[in-house]
Design a protein around this motif. Structure first.
Motif, short mmCIF file in Angstrom:
data_model
loop_
_atom_site.label_atom_id
_atom_site.label_comp_id
_atom_site.label_asym_id
_atom_site.label_seq_id
_atom_site.Cartn_x
_atom_site.Cartn_y
_atom_site.Cartn_z
N TYR A 257 -14.69 30.48 3.22
CA TYR A 257 -13.27 30.23 2.93
C TYR A 257 -13.14 29.06 1.98
O TYR A 257 -14.01 28.17 1.96
CB TYR A 257 -12.52 29.85 4.22
CG TYR A 257 -12.27 30.98 5.17
CD1 TYR A 257 -11.09 31.73 5.09
CD2 TYR A 257 -13.19 31.30 6.15
CE1 TYR A 257 -10.85 32.77 5.97
CE2 TYR A 257 -12.96 32.34 7.04
CZ TYR A 257 -11.78 33.07 6.94
OH TYR A 257 -11.54 34.09 7.81
N ARG A 300 -6.33 30.86 4.18
CA ARG A 300 -6.36 31.99 5.10
C ARG A 300 -7.15 33.18 4.57
O ARG A 300 -7.44 34.12 5.30
CB ARG A 300 -4.93 32.39 5.45
CG ARG A 300 -4.19 31.21 6.06
CD ARG A 300 -2.72 31.44 6.22
NE ARG A 300 -2.43 32.49 7.18
CZ ARG A 300 -1.99 33.68 6.85
NH1 ARG A 300 -1.80 33.99 5.59
NH2 ARG A 300 -1.75 34.57 7.77
N VAL A 301 -7.48 33.16 3.28
CA VAL A 301 -8.15 34.30 2.66
C VAL A 301 -9.63 33.98 2.43
O VAL A 301 -9.93 33.02 1.74
CB VAL A 301 -7.48 34.64 1.31
CG1 VAL A 301 -8.12 35.86 0.68
CG2 VAL A 301 -5.98 34.83 1.50
N PRO A 302 -10.57 34.77 2.98
CA PRO A 302 -11.99 34.51 2.71
C PRO A 302 -12.26 34.64 1.22
O PRO A 302 -11.74 35.57 0.58
CB PRO A 302 -12.72 35.61 3.48
CG PRO A 302 -11.74 36.13 4.47
CD PRO A 302 -10.39 35.92 3.87
N PRO A 311 0.05 28.97 -0.43
CA PRO A 311 0.62 28.81 0.92
C PRO A 311 -0.02 27.66 1.69
O PRO A 311 0.68 26.89 2.36
CB PRO A 311 0.32 30.15 1.60
CG PRO A 311 0.17 31.12 0.48
CD PRO A 311 -0.40 30.36 -0.67
N GLU B 14 1.23 37.20 0.79
CA GLU B 14 -0.07 37.09 1.46
C GLU B 14 0.01 36.46 2.84
O GLU B 14 -0.83 36.72 3.70
CB GLU B 14 -1.06 36.30 0.60
CG GLU B 14 -0.63 34.88 0.31
CD GLU B 14 -1.69 34.09 -0.46
OE1 GLU B 14 -2.71 33.77 0.13
OE2 GLU B 14 -1.48 33.82 -1.66
N PHE B 17 -0.36 38.51 6.02
CA PHE B 17 -1.59 39.26 6.30
C PHE B 17 -2.66 38.37 6.91
O PHE B 17 -2.68 37.16 6.69
CB PHE B 17 -2.14 39.85 5.00
CG PHE B 17 -1.22 40.87 4.39
CD1 PHE B 17 -1.39 42.23 4.65
CD2 PHE B 17 -0.17 40.47 3.56
CE1 PHE B 17 -0.53 43.16 4.09
CE2 PHE B 17 0.69 41.40 3.00
CZ PHE B 17 0.51 42.75 3.27
N HIS B 18 -3.57 39.01 7.62
CA HIS B 18 -4.71 38.27 8.15
C HIS B 18 -5.98 39.09 7.98
O HIS B 18 -6.00 40.29 8.26
CB HIS B 18 -4.49 37.93 9.62
CG HIS B 18 -5.19 36.67 10.01
ND1 HIS B 18 -6.52 36.64 10.32
CD2 HIS B 18 -4.74 35.39 10.09
CE1 HIS B 18 -6.87 35.39 10.59
NE2 HIS B 18 -5.81 34.61 10.46
N PHE B 19 -7.04 38.41 7.54
CA PHE B 19 -8.35 39.05 7.43
C PHE B 19 -8.86 39.35 8.85
O PHE B 19 -8.75 38.53 9.73
CB PHE B 19 -9.30 38.09 6.71
CG PHE B 19 -10.75 38.48 6.77
CD1 PHE B 19 -11.25 39.45 5.91
CD2 PHE B 19 -11.60 37.90 7.69
CE1 PHE B 19 -12.59 39.81 5.97
CE2 PHE B 19 -12.94 38.25 7.75
CZ PHE B 19 -13.43 39.22 6.88
N TRP B 57 -8.06 44.38 7.06
CA TRP B 57 -7.02 43.35 7.20
C TRP B 57 -5.93 43.87 8.12
O TRP B 57 -5.83 45.08 8.35
CB TRP B 57 -6.39 43.05 5.81
CG TRP B 57 -7.27 42.20 4.94
CD1 TRP B 57 -8.45 42.57 4.35
CD2 TRP B 57 -7.03 40.84 4.55
NE1 TRP B 57 -8.96 41.52 3.62
CE2 TRP B 57 -8.11 40.46 3.72
CE3 TRP B 57 -6.01 39.92 4.80
CZ2 TRP B 57 -8.19 39.18 3.16
CZ3 TRP B 57 -6.09 38.66 4.25
CH2 TRP B 57 -7.18 38.29 3.43
N LEU B 60 0.46 41.47 9.66
CA LEU B 60 0.94 40.90 10.92
C LEU B 60 2.35 41.39 11.25
O LEU B 60 2.70 41.55 12.41
CB LEU B 60 0.94 39.36 10.81
CG LEU B 60 -0.43 38.73 10.56
CD1 LEU B 60 -0.29 37.26 10.19
CD2 LEU B 60 -1.32 38.87 11.79
#
Ligand SMILES: Cc1cc2nc3c(=O)[nH]c(=O)nc-3n(C[C@H](O)[C@H](O)[C@H](O)COP(=O)(O)OP(=O)(O)OC[C@H]3O[C@@H](n4cnc5c(N)ncnc54)[C@H](O)[C@@H]3O)c2cc1C
Ligand SMILES: [Zn+2]
Lengths: 416, 88
Positions: A257, A300-302, A311, B14, B17-19, B57, B60
């Motif tokens: 990350y 929050r994004v890999p 964000p 974005e 959303f969650h991985f 993904w 949410l």
């Protein structure tokens, strides 16, 4: 190696500072070494230093694809502490802190360790209970942890938002007096200089592109500067470690990350400690130049891209303003990110993997700067002896198959 | 701010959303024969690919899981699709 002292500084001053020598030699690869380390961050450089110093290995090389300290070591917010929850973690991080406490002297290089203390601040009675639990754990583990009251905290941090309608009113928290900050570049440069003086080759602009594995053993590495033979290899490449381990057929429990940090314009001294708000996840300290150095949780994004995203920037900076409304007028000087290697239990992975002779030191995620002296010491021990030091044993990759995770995210709410 | 496209709801911020996981992980079977190491690798092992990646993904807001194809360096999203058996 030229020794640094008040006297050398004075003498150089008399001759117009023209006599300083480079701190470490720019080496080119030799055909073979006893041990090679991939990654010229703090962990790789410390490993090389302790290999030479403690274990007497002299034919050692550190290979760095860019410049030393250009990875996460030079990008972090420099917080050092050992206020963890599990005994295994405290043994590791407090070992690092103790080595840090003597490091400027040992390396003859001022790493500017400043033990200004750290407060993890609570905002709800429940968080205060968590802080009590962490303080108790610290005392049981024999490190300096105490519970700080709200009144004490407000006295130490007079600029905190104390208005009646503050969303995150500070109720106090866990205090560690030995925690603090150090100059991150100096840690890399100090280890590089001391290792170089002991004969270690520090090779920059050299990317490891392949592993030479024969009969289940490490025989060497392929690099952009040609092949190098060695039968002991240490990988300390942070976010790049999964890709390197894959060359040996090893899969690691790591996601990468981006983690960002920020620096404001300099202001007069107003904060003489490190502060982390549990309620917002934002933490900060004031640099010796007066800048506010701050950061927060993971993006929050890999990703493997060394840049942050919007964000998270908003979350972190709004957290800062929640703590200190007065900072609303400050200008940001810089923002940047590093690619950090995150393990499900938020603890590092140290130990042998795959072919014989291969050892890794990775998974430090958002908090490995504080661990550099210990991480280097432990990887050096593995490379020199082939076996674990008692402190690194619990952090072996096998903990995932044995179900012995060391979950510091749950234990202490790890934050840098 | 980046936008991701939920196959069910369309483009959204974005932050919605969650991985969840890397795609195409196959649960090792039969269970009694799976070694501790293989099970640990299934639960925790990742490739953390640099560049092209296929990932699961979750949106949410609607709660649907889906597959996203993207580049982990540039963060460009090439495609999103519903999981097999789920129709958008
Ligand atoms: C924004 C931010 C804030 C942080 N704040 C803190 C904090 O306050 N306190 C704390 O304790 N920790 C903090 N951390 C975490 C800490 O920075 C890292 O855990 C630590 O620096 C890891 O050190 P390292 O030596 O393992 O990795 P790095 O310093 O990243 O070094 C790895 C090196 O390997 C090199 N490399 C990669 N691939 C190859 C290859 N194929 N060939 C040759 N070389 C290669 C890279 O170029 C890099 O220089 C923070 C991190 C970030 C990004
Ligand atoms: Zn949706």
């Amino acid at each position: 190696m030229m020794r640094y002292s008040g006297f050398t500084l004075f003498r150089q001053g008399l001759s117009g500072h023209r006599g300083w020598q480079p701190a470490w030699d720019k080496a080119t690869p030799k055909p073979a070494y006893d041990a090679v380390i991939v990654g010229g961050g703090g962990h790789g450089l410390a490993t090389a230093y302790y290999l030479a110093k403690v274990h007497g290995l002299r034919r050692v090389a550190v290979l760095e694809k860019g410049w030393i300290g250009g990875g996460n070591t030079g990008r972090n917010t420099t917080v050092i502490r050992s206020n963890y929850f599990y005994p295994e973690s405290v043994a590791l991080y407090d070992f690092a802190l103790r080595l840090y406490e003597g490091l400027s002297k040992e390396l003859n290089y001022n790493i500017m360790l400043s033990q200004r203390g750290m407060l993890i601040a609570a905002h709800t009675p429940m968080q205060m209970e968590i802080c009590t639990r962490i303080a108790n754990a610290m005392q049981l583990n024999g490190v300096d942890g105490t519970l700080m009251s709200g009144a004490e905290a407000r006295e130490r941090l007079p600029l905190l938002n104390q208005t009646a309608d503050a969303r995150f009113a500070c109720l106090g928290g866990v205090w560690q007096g030995r925690a603090g900050v150090a100059r991150h570049d100096a840690v890399a440069w100090g280890y590089a200089r001391a290792a170089s003086a002991l004969g270690v080759d520090i090779i920059e602009n050299c990317t490891v592109t392949g592993l030479d594995i024969r009969g289940g053993r490490i025989a060497g590495v392929e690099t952009t500067l040609g092949p190098i033979r060695n039968d002991r290899l240490g990988i300390a490449a942070a976010g790049a470690t999964p890709g390197l381990a894959a060359l040996a057929g090893v899969r690691l429990p790591i996601h990468t990350y981006a983690l960002q940090a920020f620096v404001s314009e300099p202001v007069k001294p107003m904060l003489d400690t490190v502060l982390l708000y549990l309620g917002t996840g934002t933490y900060l300290s004031q640099s010796d130049k007066g800048e506010l150095v701050f950061g927060g949780g993971l993006d929050r994004v890999p990703t493997h891209g060394q840049r942050g995203n919007l964000p998270s920037q908003e979350t972190i900076t709004s957290g800062l303003l929640e703590m200190f409304p007065a900072f609303g007028q400050l200008k940001l000087l810089r923002q940047w990110a590093g690619v950090v290697d995150v393990v499900p239990d938020s603890s590092p992975v140290i130990g042998p993997v795959g072919p014989e002779g291969l050892f890794i030191n990775c998974g430090w995620g958002t908090g490995g700067f504080k661990a550099i002296p210990a991480g280097g010491w432990l990887l050096a021990h593995l490379l020199a002896t082939g076996t674990h030091h008692e402190i690194s044993r619990p952090f072996d990759l096998d903990r995932f198959a044995r179900g012995r995770l060391i979950d510091e995210a749950a234990g202490s709410g790890i934050a840098h | 701010m980046q936008r991701f496209t939920c196959p069910f709801c369309g483009p959204r911020d974005e932050t919605e959303f969650h991985f969840a996981a890397e795609a195409a992980k196959v649960r090792p079977e039969p269970a009694p024969e799976v070694t501790d190491a293989a099970w640990a690798d299934h639960l925790y092992g990742t490739d953390a690919p640099k560049g092209h990646a296929r990932e699961v993904w979750v949106h949410l807001t609607c709660g649907e899981f889906f597959v996203m194809t993207r580049n982990t360096v540039t963060r460009d999203v090439a495609d999103t699709e519903a999981l097999p058996g789920r129709r958008a």
